[in-house]
Structure formats: C-alpha cells, structure tokens
Design a protein around this motif. Structure first.
Motif, PDB file in Angstrom:
ATOM      1  N   TYR A   1       0.824  -1.215   0.000  1.00  0.00           N
ATOM      2  CA  TYR A   1       0.000   0.000   0.000  1.00  0.00           C
ATOM      3  C   TYR A   1       0.853   1.258   0.000  1.00  0.00           C
ATOM      4  CZ  TYR A   1      -4.172  -2.755   0.151  1.00  0.00           C
ATOM      5  OH  TYR A   1      -5.174  -3.627  -0.197  1.00  0.00           O
ATOM      6  N   ARG A   2       2.025   1.215   0.600  1.00  0.00           N
ATOM      7  CA  ARG A   2       2.930   2.362   0.486  1.00  0.00           C
ATOM      8  C   ARG A   2       3.298   2.605  -0.967  1.00  0.00           C
ATOM      9  NH1 ARG A   2       6.543  -0.158   4.870  1.00  0.00           N
ATOM     10  NH2 ARG A   2       5.486   0.433   6.812  1.00  0.00           N
ATOM     11  N   GLY A   3       3.427   1.538  -1.724  1.00  0.00           N
ATOM     12  CA  GLY A   3       3.804   1.654  -3.121  1.00  0.00           C
ATOM     13  C   GLY A   3       2.769   2.352  -3.975  1.00  0.00           C
ATOM     14  N   ARG A   4       1.565   2.543  -3.475  1.00  0.00           N
ATOM     15  CA  ARG A   4       0.533   3.259  -4.230  1.00  0.00           C
ATOM     16  C   ARG A   4       0.755   4.763  -4.219  1.00  0.00           C
ATOM     17  NH1 ARG A   4      -5.142  -0.079  -3.057  1.00  0.00           N
ATOM     18  NH2 ARG A   4      -4.393  -2.053  -3.973  1.00  0.00           N
ATOM     19  N   GLY A   5       1.648   5.239  -3.355  1.00  0.00           N
ATOM     20  CA  GLY A   5       2.009   6.649  -3.343  1.00  0.00           C
ATOM     21  C   GLY A   5       0.935   7.535  -2.741  1.00  0.00           C
TER      22      GLY A   5
ATOM     23  N   ARG B   1       3.658 -17.547  -0.431  1.00  0.00           N
ATOM     24  CA  ARG B   1       3.696 -16.126  -0.092  1.00  0.00           C
ATOM     25  C   ARG B   1       2.931 -15.274  -1.088  1.00  0.00           C
ATOM     26  NH1 ARG B   1       9.742 -14.450   2.125  1.00  0.00           N
ATOM     27  NH2 ARG B   1       9.816 -15.919   3.882  1.00  0.00           N
ATOM     28  N   ARG B   2       3.117 -15.554  -2.355  1.00  0.00           N
ATOM     29  CA  ARG B   2       2.441 -14.750  -3.377  1.00  0.00           C
ATOM     30  C   ARG B   2       0.931 -14.902  -3.262  1.00  0.00           C
ATOM     31  NH1 ARG B   2       0.057 -15.996  -7.810  1.00  0.00           N
ATOM     32  NH2 ARG B   2       0.831 -18.143  -7.718  1.00  0.00           N
ATOM     33  N   GLU B   3       0.468 -16.130  -3.101  1.00  0.00           N
ATOM     34  CA  GLU B   3      -0.973 -16.369  -2.990  1.00  0.00           C
ATOM     35  C   GLU B   3      -1.543 -15.689  -1.751  1.00  0.00           C
ATOM     36  OE1 GLU B   3      -1.479 -20.745  -5.069  1.00  0.00           O
ATOM     37  OE2 GLU B   3      -0.638 -20.619  -3.036  1.00  0.00           O
ATOM     38  N   ARG B   4      -0.814 -15.763  -0.665  1.00  0.00           N
ATOM     39  CA  ARG B   4      -1.306 -15.139   0.563  1.00  0.00           C
ATOM     40  C   ARG B   4      -1.406 -13.628   0.408  1.00  0.00           C
ATOM     41  NH1 ARG B   4       0.317 -18.453   5.879  1.00  0.00           N
ATOM     42  NH2 ARG B   4       0.041 -20.547   5.029  1.00  0.00           N
ATOM     43  N   LEU B   5      -0.395 -13.021  -0.184  1.00  0.00           N
ATOM     44  CA  LEU B   5      -0.430 -11.574  -0.358  1.00  0.00           C
ATOM     45  C   LEU B   5      -1.563 -11.170  -1.295  1.00  0.00           C
ATOM     46  CD1 LEU B   5       0.730  -8.787   0.159  1.00  0.00           C
ATOM     47  CD2 LEU B   5       2.381  -9.198  -1.690  1.00  0.00           C
ATOM     48  N   GLU B   6      -1.734 -11.891  -2.387  1.00  0.00           N
ATOM     49  CA  GLU B   6      -2.809 -11.556  -3.337  1.00  0.00           C
ATOM     50  C   GLU B   6      -4.178 -11.691  -2.672  1.00  0.00           C
ATOM     51  OE1 GLU B   6      -2.187 -14.134  -6.638  1.00  0.00           O
ATOM     52  OE2 GLU B   6      -0.579 -12.901  -7.510  1.00  0.00           O
ATOM     53  N   THR B   7      -4.375 -12.752  -1.898  1.00  0.00           N
ATOM     54  CA  THR B   7      -5.652 -12.938  -1.197  1.00  0.00           C
ATOM     55  C   THR B   7      -5.894 -11.806  -0.200  1.00  0.00           C
ATOM     56  OG1 THR B   7      -5.514 -15.345  -1.398  1.00  0.00           O
ATOM     57  CG2 THR B   7      -6.940 -14.476   0.332  1.00  0.00           C
ATOM     58  N   ALA B   8      -4.830 -11.457   0.528  1.00  0.00           N
ATOM     59  CA  ALA B   8      -4.968 -10.405   1.534  1.00  0.00           C
ATOM     60  C   ALA B   8      -5.250  -9.059   0.897  1.00  0.00           C
ATOM     61  CB  ALA B   8      -3.702 -10.343   2.380  1.00  0.00           C
ATOM     62  N   VAL B   9      -4.572  -8.730  -0.193  1.00  0.00           N
ATOM     63  CA  VAL B   9      -4.800  -7.438  -0.860  1.00  0.00           C
ATOM     64  C   VAL B   9      -6.238  -7.348  -1.368  1.00  0.00           C
ATOM     65  CG1 VAL B   9      -4.199  -6.070  -2.907  1.00  0.00           C
ATOM     66  CG2 VAL B   9      -2.383  -7.009  -1.453  1.00  0.00           C
ATOM     67  N   ARG B  10      -6.746  -8.415  -1.925  1.00  0.00           N
ATOM     68  CA  ARG B  10      -8.144  -8.388  -2.382  1.00  0.00           C
ATOM     69  C   ARG B  10      -9.091  -8.113  -1.220  1.00  0.00           C
ATOM     70  NH1 ARG B  10      -6.471 -12.801  -5.651  1.00  0.00           N
ATOM     71  NH2 ARG B  10      -7.295 -14.294  -4.104  1.00  0.00           N
TER      72      ARG B  10
END
Length: 379
Positions: free
Chosen positions: A186-190, A339-348
C-alpha cells in the motif's frame, strides 16, 4: 454589529468559536488558532445532534488535544435547523448560552450566519477566511470522502477513521512476512498511502528481552527455560494497543498490525493453560479492528528462531484463533498458499474493505430558505 476581518489586529477579552466539528479538520483548527491569537480567553463550543454518528465526547477530546490553550465545551443540540424562525434561533441560543455560561466579546466565524450569531450574543463578529482559500475543505467533504481529504485531518480523527487490519496466527506461519508485505504494497501506491503504517509484535520484543535477561544470569539458558506469569500478558496487551494507536494517528487510511491485544489472550491461554479476564477486558476496550487475517499453518515449514517451542502446537493454535474469532463475531479471513498467494488474497480482502468506504449519519435536516445554513460547509 460590524464584522471585522481577522487581520485587523484588534484584541478581544472573551472570544467564541462555535461549530459541529463533524469531524474537525484543518479549516476548523485555523479558525480556532486565529481566534486564540486575537483573544485573552477563547471558548470553543462543540455542538452535536443525537442523530450524528461521531460522539460528542470524541469531538470535544479532539479539539482539546489540538487546542490546549482554549476552553472546549460540548453541548447536545437536537433543535431543528431553521435560521428564518426567531423562536428556533432563540432555542438554539439557549443551548449556546447555557454551554458557554458567560458573556462573549467576539464571535469568530467563517459562516454567513455569523453576523446574526454575534448579534444575539451581543458580540462583535470576526470573519476568518470565509472563502476557504487557505484550507479548501469542509465537514461535508470529509464525511463524503475521508481518503480524499485525509491531509486535512488531525491525528485523533485519523486514528478514529483508519481501517485497521490485524494479521495473526500460530508460530512460524508468516504473520510478520505478510503484514510487512501488505504495508509495503500500500505504500507503493504513493500519495497519502505512502504513509501506510506497520505495527510490530511487541510480545516478540518482550520475549527477546526475557531471553536476554535469562542469559545474562546463565549464558547456557535457552527458550525452554523461560517461564511466564499471568501478570506479564496485560503489560504486553496494553503496549501492543498503545503502539497501534500511535501508528494509526500518523499513517494512511489503512494500518497493518502484526498481532493485537485480542491475540494476546490466545497466547496467555497457550502459556498458562487458561484465559485471562484482564487481557480480554483490555482487548474489548481497545481500538476497533476492521479485518483479521489468520495465517494458516498448513504448507508453511516450521523455522526455529530460538524463541519458538516447535511445530506441534501450531494446529491447536490455528484452531483456537479461528474459534475465538468466530465466537466474538470478528470479521476474518483465513489465508493460505505460498507467499504470493497469501499476499494476493490479503490485498483483495483489504481492497474490498476500503471500497466499502466510511459511513457518517446525516446531520439534522435544515430549512434552506434563502440559502443560509446553521450547518454550513465548514461546520
């Protein structure tokens, strides 16, 4: 009485700023600061209607924090809004006079109705930035779009509005990895999101210090020698809440926490074999959390970092977290996979939470004949 611009330099004895502060923003604070500079004493009167969804006590507390040199008082004002009815005006004035409790020399305002308010107080009207040129924001705009007006909000309001996401789970299930990754995403969204905060697990630091103290007495000591007393867990829970609150006051509209005081109750059960009424009370009285992400132990290799007891308890702890989250009615999601799946699920899940927006109850309806309003934009 004649209105004077705020820059005229004339000083007053007792000044008044009146508003709903629903919620307070930079325009309100500029108005109060200007009045403080021009008065020997200043009263800020916060008026709230019962139908509004931000408690009067919170608004008073926010204004007192922002303006410690002013006298801030609150009043409930459920009288219908109609500036064209003298009886309604007098009913409002009875509330105002009762709350202020003493004569007023100057009313500081940015509203069209300020002249009539000053006249009824027998005071001078002082206009402060009526065009909103310094701080182009209003209470209406904040309620409609907190994210778009975030830069105009003070720490207390930000803490109240921040969406708090807690990542919790058994030992070595990736809670720290996921919560850090979410904050970085979320920091990367600026923009305002660049200030997205992350709250570390205080219990981890506490455990490191506990082990260091053991080894200072016996260099051969390891984690198996550590013992916990029930009284230690409320200390951990309170500090976790305090760290979370401090981060919420400074960050973006979303905050990520690596555990919280609710999870501390499960850890008490893990180490002491029973629940702690004190820790549960701390968690119940703590800040509102909007979403819990429970990291599944399945598919995650156990890593011994010197502060863990082994993989055997992970299924039990995952089950207890799930049971207590369900029992207490908390909004939660179990995240699994790599890790990738967890992050994608969490971001959604977090994006869905943020898309729900913020909901404020409407102020009392107002008679808009002629266009002047008791609850005009800045209020």
């Amino acid at each position: 009485m004649t209105a004077h611009p705020a820059g005229s330099g004339r000083r007053h004895g007792h000044g008044l700023v009146l508003g709903k502060f629903y919620p307070p923003h930079a325009g309100h604070h500029h108005l109060v600061r200007t009045a403080q500079e021009r008065c020997e004493r200043l009263t800020v009167l916060v008026c709230a209607a019962s139908v509004e969804s931000v408690p009067l006590a919170d608004r008073v507390a926010w204004m007192r924090e922002a303006h410690p040199g002013a006298r801030v008082v609150g009043a409930v004002d459920d009288i219908p809004v109609d500036l064209y009815d003298p009886a309604v005006w007098e009913a409002h004035m009875a509330v105002f006079r009762g709350a202020v409790g003493e004569p007023v020399d100057a009313v500081f305002t940015s509203e069209e109705y300020g002249s009539e308010l000053a006249r009824r107080f027998g005071a001078e009207e002082v206009l402060v930035d009526p065009a909103r040129s310094l701080f182009p924001v209003s209470g209406t705009a904040v309620r409609a779009d907190p994210v778009g007006t975030w830069e105009f909000l003070g720490p207390g309001v930000r803490a109240a509005l921040t969406r708090r996401v807690v990542v919790l789970g058994a030992e070595s299930t990736g809670t720290t990895t996921l919560s850090r990754a979410l904050a970085a995403h979320y920091r990367g969204r600026g923009g305002i999101w660049a200030r997205t905060g992350w709250v570390a697990e205080y219990g981890r630091r506490y455990s490191e210090e506990k082990l260091a103290a053991l080894r200072a007495a016996d260099p051969a000591a390891d984690w198996a020698d550590a013992e916990f007393a029930s009284a230690e867990f409320p200390v951990i829970a309170r500090r976790q809440d305090a760290d979370e609150e401090a981060a919420a006051r400074l960050g973006s509209p979303v905050l990520f926490c690596d555990t919280d005081s609710f999870a501390t109750g499960i850890w008490h059960e893990r180490y002491l074999g029973a629940r702690s009424a004190e820790v549960e009370e701390i968690a119940a009285c703590g800040p509102r959390r909007d979403l819990y992400l429970l990291t599944d132990h399945e598919g995650v290799p156990f890593e011994d970092d010197g502060l863990r007891d082994g993989p055997g308890l992970r299924p039990w702890m995952t089950g207890r977290f799930r049971e207590e989250l369900t029992r207490t009615g908390k909004r939660f999601l179990v995240v699994g996979g790599d890790r990738r799946e967890r992050l994608e699920t969490a971001v959604r899940a977090v994006d869905a939470l943020l898309a729900e927006g913020w909901h404020f109850a409407d102020p009392l309806p107002e008679n808009k004949r002629g266009g002047t309003s008791m609850t005009a934009e800045r209020r």
